[in-house]
Enzyme design. Sequence first.
Site, PDB file in Angstrom:
ATOM      1  N   GLU A 429     -34.962  11.941  -6.909  1.00 53.63           N
ATOM      2  CA  GLU A 429     -35.759  12.952  -6.187  1.00 53.63           C
ATOM      3  C   GLU A 429     -37.140  12.392  -5.803  1.00 53.63           C
ATOM      4  O   GLU A 429     -38.144  13.094  -5.819  1.00 53.63           O
ATOM      5  CB  GLU A 429     -35.880  14.196  -7.077  1.00 53.63           C
ATOM      6  CG  GLU A 429     -36.142  15.520  -6.375  1.00 53.63           C
ATOM      7  CD  GLU A 429     -35.499  15.657  -5.019  1.00 53.63           C
ATOM      8  OE1 GLU A 429     -34.287  15.400  -4.932  1.00 53.63           O
ATOM      9  OE2 GLU A 429     -36.195  16.001  -4.058  1.00 53.63           O
TER      10      GLU A 429
HETATM   11  C1  LIG Z   1     -28.725   9.767 -12.380  1.00 54.32           C
HETATM   12  C2  LIG Z   1     -28.985   9.727 -10.915  1.00 54.32           C
HETATM   13  C3  LIG Z   1     -28.611  10.794 -10.123  1.00 54.32           C
HETATM   14  C4  LIG Z   1     -28.815  10.758  -8.735  1.00 54.32           C
HETATM   15  N1  LIG Z   1     -28.366  11.793  -7.965  1.00 54.32           N
HETATM   16  C5  LIG Z   1     -28.434  11.692  -6.605  1.00 54.32           C
HETATM   17  C6  LIG Z   1     -27.837  12.681  -5.759  1.00 54.32           C
HETATM   18  O1  LIG Z   1     -27.286  13.675  -6.231  1.00 54.32           O
HETATM   19  N2  LIG Z   1     -27.897  12.507  -4.415  1.00 54.32           N
HETATM   20  C7  LIG Z   1     -28.491  11.410  -3.853  1.00 54.32           C
HETATM   21  O2  LIG Z   1     -28.496  11.308  -2.632  1.00 54.32           O
HETATM   22  N3  LIG Z   1     -29.072  10.443  -4.630  1.00 54.32           N
HETATM   23  C8  LIG Z   1     -29.054  10.557  -5.980  1.00 54.32           C
HETATM   24  N4  LIG Z   1     -29.612   9.581  -6.774  1.00 54.32           N
HETATM   25  C9  LIG Z   1     -30.265   8.430  -6.148  1.00 54.32           C
HETATM   26  C10 LIG Z   1     -31.782   8.478  -6.276  1.00 54.32           C
HETATM   27  O3  LIG Z   1     -32.292   9.460  -5.414  1.00 54.32           O
HETATM   28  C11 LIG Z   1     -32.321   7.046  -5.963  1.00 54.32           C
HETATM   29  O4  LIG Z   1     -32.037   6.271  -7.101  1.00 54.32           O
HETATM   30  C12 LIG Z   1     -33.810   7.064  -5.667  1.00 54.32           C
HETATM   31  O5  LIG Z   1     -34.034   7.644  -4.413  1.00 54.32           O
HETATM   32  C13 LIG Z   1     -34.415   5.656  -5.669  1.00 54.32           C
HETATM   33  O6  LIG Z   1     -33.668   4.798  -4.847  1.00 54.32           O
HETATM   34  P1  LIG Z   1     -33.175   3.388  -5.426  1.00 54.32           P
HETATM   35  O7  LIG Z   1     -32.516   3.650  -6.739  1.00 54.32           O
HETATM   36  O8  LIG Z   1     -32.380   2.709  -4.387  1.00 54.32           O
HETATM   37  O9  LIG Z   1     -34.500   2.582  -5.722  1.00 54.32           O
HETATM   38  P2  LIG Z   1     -35.328   1.707  -4.659  1.00 54.32           P
HETATM   39  O10 LIG Z   1     -35.481   2.452  -3.385  1.00 54.32           O
HETATM   40  O11 LIG Z   1     -34.763   0.330  -4.618  1.00 54.32           O
HETATM   41  O12 LIG Z   1     -36.759   1.697  -5.357  1.00 54.32           O
HETATM   42  C14 LIG Z   1     -37.014   0.904  -6.531  1.00 54.32           C
HETATM   43  C15 LIG Z   1     -38.499   0.992  -6.847  1.00 54.32           C
HETATM   44  O13 LIG Z   1     -39.258   0.505  -5.747  1.00 54.32           O
HETATM   45  C16 LIG Z   1     -40.214   1.478  -5.323  1.00 54.32           C
HETATM   46  N5  LIG Z   1     -40.316   1.468  -3.862  1.00 54.32           N
HETATM   47  C17 LIG Z   1     -39.309   1.469  -2.964  1.00 54.32           C
HETATM   48  N6  LIG Z   1     -39.796   1.480  -1.714  1.00 54.32           N
HETATM   49  C18 LIG Z   1     -41.135   1.503  -1.814  1.00 54.32           C
HETATM   50  C19 LIG Z   1     -42.210   1.556  -0.875  1.00 54.32           C
HETATM   51  N7  LIG Z   1     -42.000   1.610   0.437  1.00 54.32           N
HETATM   52  N8  LIG Z   1     -43.467   1.563  -1.347  1.00 54.32           N
HETATM   53  C20 LIG Z   1     -43.716   1.553  -2.664  1.00 54.32           C
HETATM   54  N9  LIG Z   1     -42.755   1.522  -3.607  1.00 54.32           N
HETATM   55  C21 LIG Z   1     -41.472   1.495  -3.192  1.00 54.32           C
HETATM   56  C22 LIG Z   1     -39.698   2.826  -5.825  1.00 54.32           C
HETATM   57  O14 LIG Z   1     -40.775   3.734  -6.073  1.00 54.32           O
HETATM   58  C23 LIG Z   1     -38.965   2.431  -7.099  1.00 54.32           C
HETATM   59  O15 LIG Z   1     -39.858   2.439  -8.185  1.00 54.32           O
HETATM   60  C24 LIG Z   1     -29.446   9.635  -8.158  1.00 54.32           C
HETATM   61  C25 LIG Z   1     -29.853   8.565  -8.973  1.00 54.32           C
HETATM   62  C26 LIG Z   1     -29.621   8.599 -10.327  1.00 54.32           C
HETATM   63  C27 LIG Z   1     -30.061   7.424 -11.154  1.00 54.32           C
END
Ligand SMILES: Cc1cc2nc3c(=O)[nH]c(=O)nc-3n(C[C@H](O)[C@H](O)[C@H](O)COP(=O)(O)OP(=O)(O)OC[C@H]3O[C@@H](n4cnc5c(N)ncnc54)[C@H](O)[C@@H]3O)c2cc1C
Length: 568
Positions: A429
């Site tokens: 989120e």
């Molecule tokens: C248990 C669980 C349930 C979930 N449920 C859902 C769901 O129901 N529906 C759904 O659609 N998704 C869901 N997700 C996905 C979740 O929304 C994503 O994991 C989240 O948006 C982060 O994306 P990512 O994991 O690819 O991390 P990344 O985007 O790779 O980010 C990794 C880190 O880099 C930082 N970062 C990335 N880009 C930037 C930037 N431009 N500037 C500064 N910092 C940055 C982030 O803050 C983070 O700390 C779920 C995830 C989990 C773990």
Amino acid sequence: MPIAKPYETAALVAQVRATWAFDRLCDRLGDDSLGDMAEAILEAASRFASEVLTPLNPAMDREGCRIEDGRVKTATGHAEAYAAFRDGGWPTLEKSVDHGGQGLPLLLWAAAQELFDRACVAFGMLPSSQGAAVRLLEAHADEAIKAEWLPKLTSGEWASSIIISEVEAGSDVGRIRTQAQTSADGRWAITGEKNWITFADHDLTERIGHCVLARTPGAAQGAAGLSLFLVPSVLEDGSRNAVQVRRLEEKMGLHGSPTCAVGFEGATAQLIGREGRGLSQLFAMITQMRLSVGVQGLGVAAGAAETARAYAEERRQGGAPDRQPVTLDAHADIRRLLLLGRARVETLRGLVYATAVQADLAMLERDPAARAEAEALTAWFLPLVKTLGGEAAFDTANEAIQVMGGAGYVRDWPVEQYLRDGRVFTIYEGASGMQALDLVHRRLWRDEAKGLNAFLRLARDEIELAEAGPPRQALASALDCLDSAADQLRRWRNKPWDAEAGAFAFLQLAGLCATGWIALRLIRLGDDGLRAAGGYWLSDLAPRASLEYARILAGGQGLAAFAALAAG
Ligand SMILES: Cc1cc2nc3c(=O)[nH]c(=O)nc-3n(C[C@H](O)[C@H](O)[C@H](O)COP(=O)(O)OP(=O)(O)OC[C@H]3O[C@@H](n4cnc5c(N)ncnc54)[C@H](O)[C@@H]3O)c2cc1C
């Protein structure tokens, strides 16, 4: 043994009644029985939480979910608990009366949800997606879709999932590749792979409505080319739609909530709202989703703090060797940890409630200026509540483990599960780094600090009401740091690297000021326990705020060492 008695709710009701703008909310609702209603609802929620959810929590954690015959099977007892939740009318609490809901304010929903999340946070993951889908469909679906879906989602008979993330599109939603093609009957066909999806399939309801972001043919690159679709798990003729769970993630926590990799193979879909407006339409659900995560954090933190307090009251260790050992809570360092946990929980709860009230008023106020102020305050508080909730869950569970020593580290007690379950709250989120960027780019720059200015006004009003002394001085000095930091960030609008380097510290500083404001209110309005919690929170607020302020002012210079790190 874990504590399974009903949660104490009198203190929560008192805090509901003391929430900032509570009287205005009663007035706008034309209902002065809100406080009494909170009492009845919280008592019933507490009974449901302790009788049904608390026993389910460790069982769900151990058993988890699995795929059986291509479908997701939830843990033993989950389906029965969900049926009791649905039959008890709990999904209807805050939903609109137009579709069979009770139309209660978010304030009462948040207060009850804390108790459910305290008992079993994984259980709340499905109702949270349902609530989000209702908001989306209410705001953007056509009348036929609303008539078909909203009553069933409101009652909890059907479920929903929110499907955004892909392997290459996490925080960077604009990189979504899932495709939507028009088909002959005016419907759409969705093809692609989605990841990390909560409750994308399960055995708790007969039908699931997947709210999916996908790209239409010829759409612009990036977020502007995304559209929102409703993809039913089961079609009108009873056949299954072409949606397949490929894999369940093996996670650190939240084992009772399936996290699915999902394939769409030309799945039948209906467009929701307007083509190309999918991402902006998602904002209809953002208030409740971000508030939900703050509430999850509050529930987990409150559970961990209470478990540690009860344990430290009983466990005897240390003291003079010729006497009976003293209880753990006789030691200074244990008192420090228990006070810190309680103060964090009480100030977070006050902020969650205050945010919920502002979100309610943003829907209820008829005067445009009052409505705009409630909207601005809600938008200002949301990234704070979401992030602080996530941090509170992990930090308080971590400290509870420390208080309990070896007992905290083993599975006989719930605190190690709290730590594992709560770790994800600062990731999904919108990860904390993204919340910080939201605060600087949108709230400060785009919205010209309307929310911040409204907050500074009301926090300074509180200072006027407070007795002279160190707590009042602490908040005043933190607010000065926030005001001045915001000025610096405004000057850096054309130097985004410097601003973004300090964005997280700005989020932390804003969080300290918001919880500091609540703490000062607790000192003025609370009972002995709340006054003590407020006083403790403010006792070191000023130096903590100064540290974040210094980090903000360091800007990009603070990161100059990274080049050497990368070269080394
Ligand atoms: C248990 C669980 C349930 C979930 N449920 C859902 C769901 O129901 N529906 C759904 O659609 N998704 C869901 N997700 C996905 C979740 O929304 C994503 O994991 C989240 O948006 C982060 O994306 P990512 O994991 O690819 O991390 P990344 O985007 O790779 O980010 C990794 C880190 O880099 C930082 N970062 C990335 N880009 C930037 C930037 N431009 N500037 C500064 N910092 C940055 C982030 O803050 C983070 O700390 C779920 C995830 C989990 C773990």
